[in-house]
Design a protein around this motif. Structure first.
Motif, PDB file in Angstrom:
ATOM      1  N   PRO A 178       0.804  -1.222   0.000  1.00 46.76           N
ATOM      2  CA  PRO A 178       0.000   0.000   0.000  1.00 46.76           C
ATOM      3  C   PRO A 178       0.833   1.266   0.000  1.00 46.76           C
ATOM      4  N   ALA A 179       2.018   1.228   0.626  1.00 44.52           N
ATOM      5  CA  ALA A 179       2.885   2.409   0.601  1.00 44.52           C
ATOM      6  C   ALA A 179       3.344   2.712  -0.813  1.00 44.52           C
ATOM      7  N   LEU A 180       3.760   1.672  -1.540  1.00 46.75           N
ATOM      8  CA  LEU A 180       4.182   1.862  -2.929  1.00 46.75           C
ATOM      9  C   LEU A 180       3.034   2.387  -3.780  1.00 46.75           C
ATOM     10  N   LEU A 181       1.845   1.835  -3.570  1.00 49.34           N
ATOM     11  CA  LEU A 181       0.691   2.278  -4.341  1.00 49.34           C
ATOM     12  C   LEU A 181       0.383   3.742  -4.070  1.00 49.34           C
ATOM     13  N   TYR A 182       0.460   4.126  -2.776  1.00 50.36           N
ATOM     14  CA  TYR A 182       0.137   5.528  -2.465  1.00 50.36           C
ATOM     15  C   TYR A 182       1.194   6.470  -3.038  1.00 50.36           C
ATOM     16  N   LEU A 183       2.450   6.097  -2.924  1.00 50.35           N
ATOM     17  CA  LEU A 183       3.499   6.950  -3.482  1.00 50.35           C
ATOM     18  C   LEU A 183       3.350   7.081  -4.990  1.00 50.35           C
ATOM     19  N   ALA A 184       2.962   5.977  -5.645  1.00 50.44           N
ATOM     20  CA  ALA A 184       2.741   6.022  -7.093  1.00 50.44           C
ATOM     21  C   ALA A 184       1.567   6.937  -7.430  1.00 50.44           C
ATOM     22  N   GLN A 185       0.458   6.761  -6.687  1.00 44.00           N
ATOM     23  CA  GLN A 185      -0.715   7.592  -6.965  1.00 44.00           C
ATOM     24  C   GLN A 185      -0.443   9.055  -6.642  1.00 44.00           C
ATOM     25  N   LYS A 186       0.315   9.290  -5.567  1.00 44.49           N
ATOM     26  CA  LYS A 186       0.658  10.675  -5.217  1.00 44.49           C
ATOM     27  C   LYS A 186       1.381  11.347  -6.383  1.00 44.49           C
ATOM     28  N   HIS A 187       2.226  10.569  -7.054  1.00 38.41           N
ATOM     29  CA  HIS A 187       2.985  11.113  -8.184  1.00 38.41           C
ATOM     30  C   HIS A 187       2.069  11.404  -9.370  1.00 38.41           C
ATOM     31  N   TYR A 188       1.303  10.404  -9.791  1.00 37.56           N
ATOM     32  CA  TYR A 188       0.606  10.635 -11.049  1.00 37.56           C
ATOM     33  C   TYR A 188      -0.666  11.443 -10.893  1.00 37.56           C
ATOM     34  N   ILE A 245      -4.025 -11.245  -0.470  1.00 38.65           N
ATOM     35  CA  ILE A 245      -3.923 -11.377  -1.922  1.00 38.65           C
ATOM     36  C   ILE A 245      -5.098 -10.719  -2.643  1.00 38.65           C
ATOM     37  N   PRO A 246      -6.348 -11.048  -2.314  1.00 42.11           N
ATOM     38  CA  PRO A 246      -7.445 -10.353  -3.012  1.00 42.11           C
ATOM     39  C   PRO A 246      -7.495  -8.874  -2.696  1.00 42.11           C
ATOM     40  N   SER A 247      -7.098  -8.473  -1.475  1.00 45.63           N
ATOM     41  CA  SER A 247      -7.152  -7.056  -1.144  1.00 45.63           C
ATOM     42  C   SER A 247      -6.143  -6.260  -1.952  1.00 45.63           C
ATOM     43  N   THR A 248      -5.007  -6.876  -2.298  1.00 44.79           N
ATOM     44  CA  THR A 248      -4.011  -6.188  -3.110  1.00 44.79           C
ATOM     45  C   THR A 248      -4.587  -5.818  -4.466  1.00 44.79           C
ATOM     46  N   TYR A 249      -5.272  -6.757  -5.089  1.00 42.48           N
ATOM     47  CA  TYR A 249      -5.832  -6.498  -6.414  1.00 42.48           C
ATOM     48  C   TYR A 249      -7.095  -5.642  -6.339  1.00 42.48           C
ATOM     49  N   GLY A 250      -7.874  -5.799  -5.277  1.00 50.25           N
ATOM     50  CA  GLY A 250      -9.139  -5.084  -5.201  1.00 50.25           C
ATOM     51  C   GLY A 250      -9.004  -3.621  -4.854  1.00 50.25           C
ATOM     52  N   PHE A 251      -7.869  -3.203  -4.255  1.00 50.15           N
ATOM     53  CA  PHE A 251      -7.743  -1.829  -3.786  1.00 50.15           C
ATOM     54  C   PHE A 251      -6.497  -1.144  -4.342  1.00 50.15           C
ATOM     55  N   ILE A 252      -6.121  -1.509  -5.557  1.00 47.45           N
ATOM     56  CA  ILE A 252      -4.983  -0.849  -6.179  1.00 47.45           C
ATOM     57  C   ILE A 252      -5.249   0.648  -6.348  1.00 47.45           C
ATOM     58  N   ASP A 253      -6.499   1.022  -6.577  1.00 51.73           N
ATOM     59  CA  ASP A 253      -6.842   2.435  -6.738  1.00 51.73           C
ATOM     60  C   ASP A 253      -7.147   3.122  -5.419  1.00 51.73           C
ATOM     61  N   HIS A 254      -7.083   2.393  -4.298  1.00 47.68           N
ATOM     62  CA  HIS A 254      -7.439   2.964  -3.007  1.00 47.68           C
ATOM     63  C   HIS A 254      -6.403   2.568  -1.954  1.00 47.68           C
ATOM     64  N   PRO A 255      -5.181   3.049  -2.104  1.00 51.05           N
ATOM     65  CA  PRO A 255      -4.103   2.592  -1.227  1.00 51.05           C
ATOM     66  C   PRO A 255      -4.277   2.965   0.231  1.00 51.05           C
ATOM     67  N   MET A 256      -4.932   4.089   0.534  1.00 52.11           N
ATOM     68  CA  MET A 256      -5.097   4.475   1.936  1.00 52.11           C
ATOM     69  C   MET A 256      -6.042   3.515   2.651  1.00 52.11           C
ATOM     70  N   PHE A 257      -7.122   3.157   1.996  1.00 53.52           N
ATOM     71  CA  PHE A 257      -8.024   2.174   2.594  1.00 53.52           C
ATOM     72  C   PHE A 257      -7.336   0.818   2.686  1.00 53.52           C
ATOM     73  N   PHE A 258      -6.540   0.496   1.689  1.00 49.22           N
ATOM     74  CA  PHE A 258      -5.755  -0.735   1.692  1.00 49.22           C
ATOM     75  C   PHE A 258      -4.817  -0.765   2.909  1.00 49.22           C
ATOM     76  N   MET A 259      -4.218   0.392   3.218  1.00 44.31           N
ATOM     77  CA  MET A 259      -3.319   0.483   4.365  1.00 44.31           C
ATOM     78  C   MET A 259      -4.088   0.253   5.667  1.00 44.31           C
ATOM     79  N   PHE A 260      -5.282   0.812   5.751  1.00 44.86           N
ATOM     80  CA  PHE A 260      -6.136   0.604   6.922  1.00 44.86           C
ATOM     81  C   PHE A 260      -6.469  -0.876   7.098  1.00 44.86           C
ATOM     82  N   VAL A 261      -6.817  -1.545   6.004  1.00 45.33           N
ATOM     83  CA  VAL A 261      -7.133  -2.975   6.063  1.00 45.33           C
ATOM     84  C   VAL A 261      -5.918  -3.772   6.516  1.00 45.33           C
ATOM     85  N   GLN A 262      -4.753  -3.428   5.996  1.00 46.17           N
ATOM     86  CA  GLN A 262      -3.547  -4.159   6.363  1.00 46.17           C
ATOM     87  C   GLN A 262      -3.171  -3.960   7.823  1.00 46.17           C
ATOM     88  N   LEU A 263      -3.360  -2.755   8.341  1.00 45.98           N
ATOM     89  CA  LEU A 263      -3.109  -2.517   9.767  1.00 45.98           C
ATOM     90  C   LEU A 263      -4.039  -3.362  10.627  1.00 45.98           C
TER      91      LEU A 263
END
Length: 387
Positions: free
Chosen positions: A202-212, A254-272
């Motif tokens: 999720p950190a990588l996803l957020y940093l990527a989204q922050k950029h683009y 595994i499913p959460s990684t694919y299901g929340f690629i566009d929502h990294p902050m929520f993904f981070m919450f789920v992982q915590l």
């Protein structure tokens, strides 16, 4: 808003200072729900005593903390109470600033989605407004500062409070788009406990989204990740999935990684939440960290299905923890199965909480694209069934 945050910090520190000076402090520091062999202050003191005697704290089965904590309190042992109160303040402020910056990103994504007509025309009630989100950062800070779980963790001087502060700074650095600081604090969090490695994706996803996202605000390209980074991020995700599967045994990663690629902050919450649930020695301090993120998802309340049941489960389990422990250890009128059962009930409540928010997030995202007034091919009213 800054004045409200300062007032909240003053109240939180006052509550902790009063409890530190009360007779409850020693009782709380012995509670197995609050401390574990991995983060107990008593074990830290024993490790420091062994170090002063010239004996390696790791030679026996007493001390399990990292050398970083050991040498930190070697110099700050006399100021331990201040350190733990300051740690909670730092965590709350980091979460507050992260929530503020996240709000800005949400508004940017919404604006882009409306400009390119990505949302259905009848979803105005689902859109997040500045008035709705204005108080979210303060609520996030309050949810952490005044959560009884957080207060108990601080008064018990559990090093879990320090772990939470490291993860909170990692989240802040990630939201701010600082890849280096994010990597440093993720490494520190993983050093303290192996489980936070699951936050890598999720950190990588957020940093990527922050950029683009920032790039797309000044260009005509709509949410397209630069091709030269695509392979790197995809490879990192695959590695993280493998690490999570073997290190955490968390099938839901595994499913959460694919299901929340566009929502990294929520993904981070789920992982915590997953980290808190599946830790080998979970404590209430782990739960307090991810619960602080709940105000950020207040727009999901209309889609939650089991929130009353979950709330009752978590509150009743929290109350029964000390009762069943007393019946087992002191009264002798119960056995370990009683305490084990209430631990399972508490974890089931957490799983239901996370899965309910999981469902609500997916449901809202579906309605944003398809609309609220769904019609079947024959023109009749349709209902969404998520499987």
């Amino acid at each position: 808003m800054a004045a409200s945050l300062v007032l909240a910090l003053v109240v939180a520190v006052t509550v902790r200072a009063v409890l530190f000076r009360s007779s409850l402090a020693e009782f709380i520091s012995e509670r197995v729900e609050v401390v574990s062999p991995l983060n107990s202050w008593k074990r830290v003191v024993e490790g420091l005593s062994l170090l002063d005697l010239g004996v390696s704290p790791y030679s026996g089965n007493v001390f399990h903390e990292t050398p970083l904590i050991l040498y930190l309190f070697h110099f700050l042992i006399d100021y331990a109470e201040f350190v733990f109160m300051a740690t909670d303040v730092i965590t709350a402020v980091a979460l507050y600033i992260a929530a503020e910056d996240f709000n800005k990103v949400v508004f940017r994504k919404q604006r882009i989605a409306f400009e390119f007509q990505k949302y259905a025309p009848d979803i105005i009630t689902l859109v997040r407004t500045p008035k709705e989100m204005y108080h979210i950062p303060l609520k996030v800070a309050l949810f952490y500062l005044l959560n009884p779980f957080t207060v108990l963790t601080c008064v018990a001087k559990s090093t879990c409070a320090i772990h939470n502060a490291i993860i909170a700074i990692f989240v802040l650095a990630t939201v701010k788009g600082s890849a280096f600081i994010s990597a440093v604090f993720l490494a520190l969090a993983t050093y303290q406990s192996l489980y936070p490695v699951a936050l890598f994706a999720p950190a990588l996803l957020y940093l990527a989204q922050k950029h683009y996202i920032l790039v797309n605000l000044h260009s005509t390209t709509f949410l397209v990740l630069l091709l030269k980074y695509a392979v790197m991020f995809l490879g990192c995700l695959m590695v993280t999935i493998c690490l999570s599967f073997f290190l955490l045994n968390s099938w839901s990663f595994i499913p959460s990684t694919y299901g929340f690629i566009d929502h990294p902050m929520f993904f981070m919450f789920v992982q915590l939440a997953i980290i808190a649930i599946f830790k080998s020695y979970p404590t209430v301090g782990d739960v307090a960290l991810y619960m602080a993120f709940l105000p950020m998802w207040n727009h999901l309340y209309r889609f939650l299905r089991n929130i009353f049941v979950v709330t009752c489960m978590l509150i009743s389990s929290s109350v029964l923890f000390p009762v069943l422990w007393h019946l087992w250890i002191y009264a002798g009128s119960a056995n370990s199965n009683f305490y084990y059962a209430i631990t399972l009930a508490f974890n089931v409540g957490q799983i239901l909480l996370v899965s309910d928010y999981f469902y609500a997030y997916i449901r809202r995202e579906y309605h944003l694209v398809e609309g609220l007034n769904l019609k079947s091919p024959d023109g009749k009213e349709a209902h969404v069934v998520l499987k």
